[in-house]
Each structure stands twice: as structure tokens, then as C-alpha cells.
Design an enzyme around this catalytic site. Structure first.
Site, PDB file in Angstrom:
ATOM      1  CG  LEU A 140      -1.929  -1.072   1.411  1.00 41.85           C
ATOM      2  CD1 LEU A 140      -2.599  -0.965   2.780  1.00 41.85           C
ATOM      3  CD2 LEU A 140      -2.973  -1.004   0.312  1.00 41.85           C
ATOM      4  CG  ASP A 141       0.345   4.365  -2.819  1.00 41.07           C
ATOM      5  OD1 ASP A 141       1.155   3.573  -3.325  1.00 41.07           O
ATOM      6  OD2 ASP A 141      -0.564   4.933  -3.455  1.00 41.07           O
ATOM      7  CE  LYS A 142       5.409   8.748   4.959  1.00 44.80           C
ATOM      8  NZ  LYS A 142       6.363   9.868   4.842  1.00 44.80           N
ATOM      9  CB  THR A 144      -2.994   3.935   1.075  1.00 41.71           C
ATOM     10  OG1 THR A 144      -3.007   4.869  -0.013  1.00 41.71           O
ATOM     11  CG2 THR A 144      -4.238   3.070   0.991  1.00 41.71           C
ATOM     12  NE  ARG A 239      -2.232   8.568  -4.465  1.00 44.18           N
ATOM     13  CZ  ARG A 239      -0.986   8.806  -4.098  1.00 44.18           C
ATOM     14  NH1 ARG A 239      -0.174   7.801  -3.792  1.00 44.18           N
ATOM     15  NH2 ARG A 239      -0.535  10.050  -4.063  1.00 44.18           N
TER      16      ARG A 239
END
Length: 318
Positions: A140-142, A144, A239
Site C-alpha cells: 500500500l502507498d505510504k 494509504t 489514485r
């Protein structure tokens, strides 16, 4: 050199026909970087139908591949001393399912060697040192938040990675978007690196296939909460796709564009939107076949407090 008990055997799928070997393997084994796979191919640690191939070899599909990873001793990520910054939702002999908070980087990378999820996992369970990337299967993105599955053994990781490549792991997200979305739908647009800003992704006709399904979870006066399901798992996929259809995620610092403040909104709503520090994106549901038993399992996690508070403020206005 340090050898690991994580030899992987796999078959090149037919849809990879025509790709370079290193590119095909990078898709099949996302727990390893492409540069690492290239190093192993060059070192003879990858065999293709019993031969030592070139990284540039074009595969046909159906070939049998054996990958024997090897690391330099100083390439191991240390556990570090930080407190474990996540919640364990489930654990058994084969997997952890964890809830990652926003703000936590998943993997060490350029300039980041400590304080990551990978470091914290090694602190929690030192046995994960024998599993690639401490068992992390997807990311997961930082900024998120949400659910991640972590494999506790090389065998479990191999099965989960194979399931991920076959699109057999279901991942659902909650995304708070700008504007009122009229109906659910699907975004089927290929993604690749932005041509001039290399840290960003963009819709590109020559990109990799990317498919995002979405449906309306809740409508607000000038925003929509979407339930999003990934069919593919490209970097920043949700996104970029939602920004592409004109409904970027609230708080997204990269793809959100100029902050849109609803006309006539109360000071409370304006303050909540302006102060929300990240993209309003949460991985809320995870479902897969258990890598040891084969039985279907699923897990759900509500959004964290900051996300819930923002939704409550938006709901306060008719």
C-alpha cells in the site's frame, strides 16, 4: 554470500509470450525488484527449461523456470528498535493479516532503511528473515491505510504471489472522491511512468493493463465515497484512475490537483477538508484462498479515525 531456502518454481504464462525474461519474472514475482532478478539471471541463479538464459531472452509461454535467490549478508533489512506500528488482525502458522496505518512506508528504499513495515515485521517475528521481503506479498502507498497479508513461510508466499498474479486475491478499498459520481463503473486504462515526472504514474496507451471497478458507497453534497475493487495492482492505480475520470481522491497531494472547496460549505467542512493530511484511501477488505488449507478467507477493517471523522463532518451538511 548467504543462500535462502526459498527456491521458486513456476511456469511462464501464455500471456507473457514475447516479453523479455526479466520483465516476465518481475510480473510473476513482485516480491523481488526487476534489478534483483536481473542480477540472479546473470549469476546463473535462474534456469529456464534447464538452461541458463539471458535476461533479454524473449519468452514464449509454457517454459519452466526455477529461481534460486541469493543475498549478500549486508542486504538483509534489520528489525530496528521502533515499536511495532500496526495492528495484527489475524495470525496463524502461514500468514499474518495486518492493518497498516497511514504514514508507514511498506518497504525500505532509496533513503529509507528503517522505520518501515518490513523492519517492524522483522521485529515482531525474526523468523520472517528467511522469507523474501519479510513475507510482504503486496503493498500500500505510504499514506494509504488498510489491510495487507504477510506470508510467514516461503511456501505460503509463493502461493499468495501466484494467486495475486492470477487475480485471485480480492482487494477492496474505500475512496473519498471530489465531486458527485453519478453511477458505478469501470476504468480500463493502461498505466505507465509519467513521461517527465518519473515519480508519478499516468494513463499511457503504451502502459501496462490496469482495471479498476468502482461503485457508490455513499453520496455527500459535493463528494462521493466509492467502494473500489482492483482487478490489477499497478502503482498508484486507484489514485490515477479516479483522477483520470475527473474525481480525484480527497487530499491526494500528487494527483488531486488544486483543492476543491464546495461552494457555500460551512467553516467546519472547509477546515476538515483543508486539514486532512493525506489521500482519503483505505484498503477495507481482503479475500483469498488460504495458502495452507486452500479454504476461502476474508477480512474487513473499518477506516481509521481521521477518515471516519472526515466522513462524519461531510455528512453533517445536507
Amino acid at each position: 554470500m548467504h543462500s535462502d531456502p526459498e527456491t521458486t518454481e513456476l511456469e511462464i504464462p501464455t500471456e507473457s509470450a514475447g516479453e523479455r525474461l526479466d520483465a516476465a519474472l518481475a510480473r510473476l514475482l513482485p516480491q523481488y525488484s526487476r534489478s534483483r532478478l536481473q542480477q540472479w539471471i546473470d549469476a546463473g541463479r535462474v534456469s529456464l527449461d534447464g538452461t541458463s538464459p539471458s535476461r533479454r531472452l524473449r519468452v514464449q509461454g509454457g517454459e519452466k523456470v526455477v529461481v534460486r535467490p541469493e543475498y549478500l549478508p549486508d542486504e538483509r533489512v534489520s528489525a530496528g528498535e521502533a515499536a511495532v506500528p500496526f495492528t495484527i488482525v489475524h495470525r496463524d502458522a502461514a500468514v499474518y493479516v495486518i492493518m497498516k496505518p497511514a504514514g508507514l512506508v511498506v518497504h525500505p528504499g532509496a533513503g529509507v532503511r528503517s522505520g518501515t513495515l518490513q523492519n517492524a515485521l522483522l521485529q515482531l517475528d525474526p523468523e520472517l528473515a528467511r522469507v523474501p521481503r519479510a513475507g510482504i506479498v503486496h503493498r500500500l502507498d505510504k499514506d494509504t491505510s488498510g489491510l495487507l497479508v504477510v506470508a510467514r513461510t516461503p511456501a505460503a508466499q509463493a502461493r499468495l504471489v501466484k494467486a495475486l498474479a492470477a487475480r485471485d486475491i480480492e482487494r477492496e478499498y474505500l475512496a473519498l472522491c471530489q465531486g458527485r459520481v453519478t453511477a458505478g463503473g469501470t476504468v480500463d486504462e493502461p498505466l505507465g511512468r509519467h513521461r517527465t515526472q518519473r515519480t508519478k504514474m499516468a494513463v499511457r496507451p503504451d502502459g501496462r493493463e490496469a482495471i479498476t471497478h468502482y461503485r457508490i458507497e455513499r453520496r455527500f453534497r459535493a463528494h462521493t465515497l466509492l467502494r473500489v475493487q482492483l482487478e490489477t495492482g499497478r502503482t498508484h492505480q486507484i489514485r490515477v484512475h479516479l483522477a483520470h475520470i475527473g474525481h480525484p481522491i480527497v487530499g491526494d497531494p500528487v494527483y488531486g490537483g488544486r483543492k476543491r472547496l464546495p461552494a457555500g460549505a460551512s467553516p467546519v467542512v472547509i477546515d476538515a477538508l483543508q486539514s486532512f493530511p493525506r489521500q482519503a484511501l483505505h484498503a477495507t477488505r481482503l479475500a483469498f484462498a488460504h495458502p495452507k488449507t486452500g479454504r476461502p478467507v476474508q477480512f474487513e477493517a473499518a477506516p481509521p479515525q481521521d477518515f471516519e471523522q472526515l466522513l462524519a463532518v461531510l455528512a453533517s451538511e445536507p
